[in-house]
Design a protein around this motif. Sequence first.
Motif, PDB file in Angstrom:
ATOM      1  N   SER A   7       0.814  -1.205   0.000  1.00 26.26           N
ATOM      2  CA  SER A   7       0.000   0.000   0.000  1.00 26.26           C
ATOM      3  C   SER A   7       0.855   1.266   0.000  1.00 26.26           C
ATOM      4  O   SER A   7       1.908   1.340   0.636  1.00 26.26           O
ATOM      5  CB  SER A   7      -0.917  -0.013   1.225  1.00 26.26           C
ATOM      6  N   ARG A  11      -2.647   6.135  -3.587  1.00 28.40           N
ATOM      7  CA  ARG A  11      -2.708   5.323  -4.817  1.00 28.40           C
ATOM      8  C   ARG A  11      -4.117   4.768  -4.984  1.00 28.40           C
ATOM      9  O   ARG A  11      -4.737   4.301  -4.038  1.00 28.40           O
ATOM     10  CB  ARG A  11      -1.688   4.203  -4.763  1.00 28.40           C
ATOM     11  N   LYS A  12      -4.616   4.777  -6.211  1.00 27.31           N
ATOM     12  CA  LYS A  12      -5.977   4.336  -6.489  1.00 27.31           C
ATOM     13  C   LYS A  12      -5.953   3.144  -7.453  1.00 27.31           C
ATOM     14  O   LYS A  12      -5.099   3.065  -8.338  1.00 27.31           O
ATOM     15  CB  LYS A  12      -6.810   5.463  -7.117  1.00 27.31           C
ATOM     16  N   GLY A  13      -6.918   2.253  -7.250  1.00 27.14           N
ATOM     17  CA  GLY A  13      -7.122   1.159  -8.187  1.00 27.14           C
ATOM     18  C   GLY A  13      -8.363   1.420  -8.996  1.00 27.14           C
ATOM     19  O   GLY A  13      -9.352   0.684  -8.910  1.00 27.14           O
ATOM     20  N   GLN A  16     -11.160   0.693 -15.254  1.00 26.45           N
ATOM     21  CA  GLN A  16     -11.019   1.292 -16.571  1.00 26.45           C
ATOM     22  C   GLN A  16     -12.362   1.743 -17.122  1.00 26.45           C
ATOM     23  O   GLN A  16     -12.434   2.634 -17.958  1.00 26.45           O
ATOM     24  CB  GLN A  16     -10.357   0.299 -17.520  1.00 26.45           C
ATOM     25  N   GLU A  41      -4.167   0.698  -0.278  1.00 25.75           N
ATOM     26  CA  GLU A  41      -4.210   1.622  -1.421  1.00 25.75           C
ATOM     27  C   GLU A  41      -3.200   1.126  -2.438  1.00 25.75           C
ATOM     28  O   GLU A  41      -1.997   1.391  -2.347  1.00 25.75           O
ATOM     29  CB  GLU A  41      -3.899   3.047  -0.947  1.00 25.75           C
ATOM     30  N   VAL A  42      -3.711   0.369  -3.396  1.00 27.44           N
ATOM     31  CA  VAL A  42      -2.866  -0.271  -4.404  1.00 27.44           C
ATOM     32  C   VAL A  42      -3.501  -0.092  -5.772  1.00 27.44           C
ATOM     33  O   VAL A  42      -4.695   0.184  -5.898  1.00 27.44           O
ATOM     34  CB  VAL A  42      -2.683  -1.779  -4.117  1.00 27.44           C
ATOM     35  N   SER A  43      -2.680  -0.257  -6.801  1.00 26.30           N
ATOM     36  CA  SER A  43      -3.206  -0.207  -8.159  1.00 26.30           C
ATOM     37  C   SER A  43      -3.872  -1.525  -8.517  1.00 26.30           C
ATOM     38  O   SER A  43      -3.701  -2.548  -7.830  1.00 26.30           O
ATOM     39  CB  SER A  43      -2.071   0.080  -9.142  1.00 26.30           C
ATOM     40  N   GLU A  44      -4.626  -1.502  -9.608  1.00 26.59           N
ATOM     41  CA  GLU A  44      -5.266  -2.740 -10.065  1.00 26.59           C
ATOM     42  C   GLU A  44      -4.218  -3.809 -10.368  1.00 26.59           C
ATOM     43  O   GLU A  44      -4.372  -4.979  -9.997  1.00 26.59           O
ATOM     44  CB  GLU A  44      -6.119  -2.470 -11.307  1.00 26.59           C
ATOM     45  N   GLN A  46      -1.187  -4.156  -9.138  1.00 27.81           N
ATOM     46  CA  GLN A  46      -0.625  -4.673  -7.892  1.00 27.81           C
ATOM     47  C   GLN A  46      -1.561  -5.692  -7.245  1.00 27.81           C
ATOM     48  O   GLN A  46      -1.119  -6.735  -6.741  1.00 27.81           O
ATOM     49  CB  GLN A  46      -0.356  -3.526  -6.916  1.00 27.81           C
TER      50      GLN A  46
END
Length: 485
Positions: A7, A11-13, A16, A41-44, A46
């Motif tokens: 995290s 950061r946002k996931g 699309q 708070e991770v990206s898609e 990740q």
Amino acid sequence: MLIFEHSSSGRKGAPQAPAEKASIAAIADNLLRKKSARLPEVSELQAVRHYTILSQKNFSIDTEFYPLGSCTMKYNPRACNSLAMLPGFLNAHPLTPDAQNQGFLACMYELQTMLCEATGMDAFSLAPMAGTQGEFAGVAMIDAYHKSRGDTARKEILIPSAAHGTNPATAVMCGFTVREIPVAENGDVDIDALEQSVGPQTAGLMLTNPSTLGVFERKIEKIAQIIHQAGGLLYYDGANLNAILGKIRPGDMGFDVIHSNLHKTFSTPHGGGGPGSGAVGVGERLKPFLPLPTVTKENDSYRYLTEQDCPDSIGRLSAFMGNPGVLLRAYIYMRFLGREGMVRVAEFATLNANYMMVEAKRRGFTLAIDLADDQRRASHEFIITLKNEARDFHVSAMDFAKRLLDLGYHAPTTYFPLLVPECLLIEPTESEAKEALDGFMDALEQIRGEAESQPELLHDAPQTLPVKRLDEVRAAKQLDLAFKG
């Protein structure tokens, strides 16, 4: 590594294709959060990588040979998953009116009908959510039947010593006492002991056929006669139905009630605590007591039967009716197989087990029941005992099981049934190719060689997995799963 360790603040996931935001206007103020939930708070990407890596750390039927005896860990066809997830099934609300739910109800009615045909029962309920709940429903119906006749003295359930451990637990939960019936050295129920045990107190007998010793009970008709003449009922634990599918039916053996693990015999997802299905079938005299709801067909339409239709039912086991996704997968699997396919399931499951059993004996392992000396064959599973290895090399069945993980194989069932010392209960299922069976036997043979030359290798196994051998007693008694970030 936990996903919180990936995290990074802010950061946002973001999806699309963003979905519309749900309105919270209808939620009362006192039910709204005062601060944001503590989420990673991770990206898609990740998130995808994290959970994919986690999945690769697990043993599963998709990645390794998984010969858990009496559990039938067989392949789940992807077509069954795809069809069960059609939008009309997946998005249906459980309170959808019957008139708007005809497609699903038709499938469930046909599933009930096919299960009756496969087992020789007169009616089925799909309500039980797991095998043990199916057991509970079956024994509860036996209890309801005797009480409906005013036969309240029948408070004892007979259970063979080779039975599943859930059987006595279920009987006690339903208010019965349990009497254990011994099993002979050849795996058959001791008929003399059974005859001496029955009486006016006998409510029924819980039996698995084939048994967990991997053999078919040859005197099953005699057993049914003894129980029925004593006024009791015969309960079939359907865990081993895979071995006889399409060959012989429990109803034809004399059983009055059966639970069938759809997540075993009929190839639906299995393990990890669920979901499951323990659909329960009955003969004519137990039909009034089936758990609700069940599906009936009236003219050209389908509907649920409820308490108004079935006042003597033992009631409901869940809020609605079973696990729809599991039931649909079982229905689709059965439709794919057809009558001929079900016969092939039993034939190949039995062939694979007998091939491995002969190989085990040829390679010097000790069979718990040497069926070749009895002019008999295994069913869908067989047992080897490592008591000689334990005595000579000071290694245990658990040491073998842990070392198998290092060699890329899930262990078979260990220490069950309890009456076999240092037990490995092995079930290959019909899904496996000969190469997988040979590879597993090669691994067992290699481990026995290691037990003789370097037993510490087994004692320290597994060495190649993310988690080494646990103190299982401590893990059970002092389980701590809290994340402290």
